[in-house]
Design a protein around this motif. Structure first.
Motif, PDB file in Angstrom:
ATOM      1  N   ALA A   1       4.064  -3.246  -1.221  1.00 51.41           N
ATOM      2  CA  ALA A   1       2.886  -2.538  -1.705  1.00 51.41           C
ATOM      3  C   ALA A   1       2.771  -1.161  -1.055  1.00 51.41           C
ATOM      4  N   VAL A   2       2.343  -0.192  -1.859  1.00 46.41           N
ATOM      5  CA  VAL A   2       2.020   1.135  -1.352  1.00 46.41           C
ATOM      6  C   VAL A   2       0.627   1.036  -0.719  1.00 46.41           C
ATOM      7  N   ALA A   3       0.356   1.835   0.303  1.00 47.29           N
ATOM      8  CA  ALA A   3      -0.919   1.814   1.013  1.00 47.29           C
ATOM      9  C   ALA A   3      -2.096   1.911   0.026  1.00 47.29           C
ATOM     10  N   PRO A   4      -3.169   1.174   0.304  1.00 46.94           N
ATOM     11  CA  PRO A   4      -4.317   1.178  -0.605  1.00 46.94           C
ATOM     12  C   PRO A   4      -4.937   2.559  -0.766  1.00 46.94           C
ATOM     13  N   GLY A   5      -5.298   2.883  -2.005  1.00 49.12           N
ATOM     14  CA  GLY A   5      -5.969   4.148  -2.291  1.00 49.12           C
ATOM     15  C   GLY A   5      -5.062   5.361  -2.265  1.00 49.12           C
ATOM     16  N   VAL A   6      -3.742   5.147  -2.221  1.00 49.05           N
ATOM     17  CA  VAL A   6      -2.790   6.258  -2.096  1.00 49.05           C
ATOM     18  C   VAL A   6      -2.042   6.468  -3.411  1.00 49.05           C
ATOM     19  N   ARG A   7      -1.993   7.712  -3.864  1.00 47.85           N
ATOM     20  CA  ARG A   7      -1.093   8.129  -4.937  1.00 47.85           C
ATOM     21  C   ARG A   7       0.096   8.757  -4.225  1.00 47.85           C
ATOM     22  N   LEU A   8       1.250   8.105  -4.280  1.00 45.74           N
ATOM     23  CA  LEU A   8       2.376   8.447  -3.418  1.00 45.74           C
ATOM     24  C   LEU A   8       3.403   9.336  -4.109  1.00 45.74           C
ATOM     25  N   ASN A   9       3.728  10.453  -3.454  1.00 39.54           N
ATOM     26  CA  ASN A   9       4.769  11.352  -3.956  1.00 39.54           C
ATOM     27  C   ASN A   9       6.142  10.709  -3.811  1.00 39.54           C
ATOM     28  N   VAL A  10       6.918  10.759  -4.876  1.00 42.06           N
ATOM     29  CA  VAL A  10       8.307  10.300  -4.867  1.00 42.06           C
ATOM     30  C   VAL A  10       9.169  11.551  -4.881  1.00 42.06           C
TER      31      VAL A  10
ATOM     32  N   ARG B   1       8.062  12.537  -9.142  1.00 43.43           N
ATOM     33  CA  ARG B   1       6.977  11.820  -9.819  1.00 43.43           C
ATOM     34  C   ARG B   1       5.969  11.382  -8.765  1.00 43.43           C
ATOM     35  N   VAL B   2       4.833  10.869  -9.221  1.00 37.64           N
ATOM     36  CA  VAL B   2       3.791  10.379  -8.319  1.00 37.64           C
ATOM     37  C   VAL B   2       3.455   8.947  -8.724  1.00 37.64           C
ATOM     38  N   LEU B   3       3.483   8.042  -7.739  1.00 37.24           N
ATOM     39  CA  LEU B   3       3.133   6.645  -8.001  1.00 37.24           C
ATOM     40  C   LEU B   3       1.618   6.497  -8.014  1.00 37.24           C
ATOM     41  N   PRO B   4       1.082   5.697  -8.928  1.00 39.08           N
ATOM     42  CA  PRO B   4      -0.370   5.499  -8.983  1.00 39.08           C
ATOM     43  C   PRO B   4      -0.858   4.592  -7.851  1.00 39.08           C
ATOM     44  N   GLU B   5      -2.160   4.599  -7.625  1.00 39.83           N
ATOM     45  CA  GLU B   5      -2.761   3.679  -6.656  1.00 39.83           C
ATOM     46  C   GLU B   5      -2.433   2.246  -7.061  1.00 39.83           C
ATOM     47  N   GLY B   6      -2.176   1.402  -6.072  1.00 36.59           N
ATOM     48  CA  GLY B   6      -1.897   0.001  -6.331  1.00 36.59           C
ATOM     49  C   GLY B   6      -0.453  -0.305  -6.700  1.00 36.59           C
ATOM     50  N   ALA B   7       0.423   0.686  -6.603  1.00 36.08           N
ATOM     51  CA  ALA B   7       1.829   0.493  -6.972  1.00 36.08           C
ATOM     52  C   ALA B   7       2.556  -0.379  -5.953  1.00 36.08           C
ATOM     53  N   THR B   8       3.613  -1.026  -6.419  1.00 33.74           N
ATOM     54  CA  THR B   8       4.562  -1.686  -5.536  1.00 33.74           C
ATOM     55  C   THR B   8       5.915  -1.035  -5.786  1.00 33.74           C
ATOM     56  N   VAL B   9       6.758  -1.025  -4.753  1.00 30.99           N
ATOM     57  CA  VAL B   9       8.063  -0.375  -4.880  1.00 30.99           C
ATOM     58  C   VAL B   9       9.169  -1.277  -4.352  1.00 30.99           C
ATOM     59  N   PRO B  10      10.348  -1.217  -4.996  1.00 30.22           N
ATOM     60  CA  PRO B  10      11.509  -1.893  -4.434  1.00 30.22           C
ATOM     61  C   PRO B  10      12.089  -1.008  -3.342  1.00 30.22           C
ATOM     62  N   VAL B  11      12.651  -1.592  -2.313  1.00 30.09           N
ATOM     63  CA  VAL B  11      13.345  -0.810  -1.291  1.00 30.09           C
ATOM     64  C   VAL B  11      14.807  -1.232  -1.330  1.00 30.09           C
ATOM     65  N   TYR B  12      15.644  -0.353  -1.925  1.00 24.13           N
ATOM     66  CA  TYR B  12      17.069  -0.649  -2.077  1.00 24.13           C
ATOM     67  C   TYR B  12      17.837  -0.379  -0.791  1.00 24.13           C
ATOM     68  N   CYS B  13      17.449   0.692  -0.101  1.00 28.66           N
ATOM     69  CA  CYS B  13      18.047   1.057   1.183  1.00 28.66           C
ATOM     70  C   CYS B  13      17.099   2.035   1.846  1.00 28.66           C
ATOM     71  N   GLN B  14      17.369   2.382   3.099  1.00 31.98           N
ATOM     72  CA  GLN B  14      16.508   3.302   3.838  1.00 31.98           C
ATOM     73  C   GLN B  14      17.350   4.358   4.526  1.00 31.98           C
ATOM     74  N   SER B  15      16.739   5.533   4.734  1.00 27.93           N
ATOM     75  CA  SER B  15      17.457   6.655   5.307  1.00 27.93           C
ATOM     76  C   SER B  15      16.553   7.424   6.263  1.00 27.93           C
ATOM     77  N   PRO B  16      17.111   7.954   7.356  1.00 26.71           N
ATOM     78  CA  PRO B  16      16.309   8.828   8.213  1.00 26.71           C
ATOM     79  C   PRO B  16      16.097  10.170   7.519  1.00 26.71           C
ATOM     80  N   GLY B  17      14.966  10.775   7.789  1.00 29.53           N
ATOM     81  CA  GLY B  17      14.646  12.075   7.191  1.00 29.53           C
ATOM     82  C   GLY B  17      13.521  12.742   7.956  1.00 29.53           C
ATOM     83  N   THR B  18      12.720  13.507   7.247  1.00 26.72           N
ATOM     84  CA  THR B  18      11.589  14.209   7.836  1.00 26.72           C
ATOM     85  C   THR B  18      10.605  13.206   8.445  1.00 26.72           C
TER      86      THR B  18
END
Length: 99
Positions: free
Chosen positions: A22-31, A43-60
């Motif tokens: 789940a994406v944090a509550p009340g957050v519209r998340l930038n992709v 794109r921007v994810l709407p509030e209440g979205a869930t996301v798959p995590v295929y892999c992770q990477s270090p970044g900013t």
């Protein structure tokens, strides 16, 4: 890593290894197109979205709803969100590193 196709690896269904969070509550998340705030928003994810995590990477490093981290989650082919806005239940990596 391409997420356009699912393959079997030594008899294990790769899709079964992908977890949704789940994406944090009340957050519209930038992709973004890469693992950092310097990459364009695709794109921007709407509030209440869930996301798959295929892999992770270090970044900013980002300070977000769930703390401060430099971990970015790959949610689609060439699309990343800051892990600080995804409720993975961990401050560290929960998926393999992106290639």
């Amino acid at each position: 890593m391409s997420v356009d196709r699912v393959e079997e690896a030594e008899g294990v269904d790769v899709a079964a290894a992908v977890h949704y969070y789940a994406v944090a509550p009340g957050v519209r998340l930038n992709v973004r197109s890469g693992p950092g705030t310097g990459y364009p928003i695709v794109r921007v994810l709407p509030e209440g979205a869930t996301v798959p995590v295929y892999c992770q990477s270090p970044g900013t490093t980002v300070s977000g709803y769930y703390g401060t981290s430099n971990i970015w989650d790959n949610v689609s082919n060439g699309e990343y969100v800051s892990d600080t806005y995804v409720h993975t239940g961990s401050d560290g990596y929960v998926a393999s590193r992106c290639a």
